[in-house]
Design an enzyme around this catalytic site. Structure first.
Site: not given
Length: 128
Positions: A47, A84, A98
């Site tokens: 990419c 993206e 997280d």
């Protein structure tokens, strides 16, 4: 993408945001997703880096109390920016994990998918 949070985490939801010792979960996830989308060329081999014109992430709770993450990326170039957008949504979801794992590890991330793309070699619209 979609994040399914257990009740112990959903009980922390106040005015469409979860506040933890690490800070506001959804706002942090939005920033992390945008930052990651800008670095897609560094994260995924082959990419190439592109200068995005815009990247926006929205995080909403649906009627089933699931966290829905939508990432929209735009660029004025001959290439699409679907990678993206999907990187941005994925990292936003991982950031939610997280920041909430201290309350429960029973968090599910699923359904990362391209919904719509225009430009590049061909356009795509997912039929609902």
């Amino acid at each position: 993408s979609m994040v399914i949070l257990p009740d112990v985490v959903l009980d922390l939801l106040e005015k469409e945001e979860i506040h933890t010792k690490k800070g506001p979960v959804f706002q942090t996830a939005i920033l992390a997703g945008i930052m990651a989308a800008k670095r897609t060329g560094e994260l995924i081999p082959l990419c190439h880096p592109i200068g995005m014109d815009n990247c926006q992430i929205s995080i909403q709770m649906n009627a089933q109390r699931e966290v829905m993450i939508d990432c929209t990326a735009t660029v004025t170039a001959k290439t699409g920016v679907e990678m993206e957008a999907m990187v941005g949504a994925s990292i936003a979801a991982l950031t939610i994990y997280d920041m909430c794992k201290a309350f429960s590890h029973d968090i599910i991330i699923k359904d990362v998918m391209l919904m719509e793309k225009t430009g590049g070699k061909r356009d795509f619209i997912r039929n609902a």
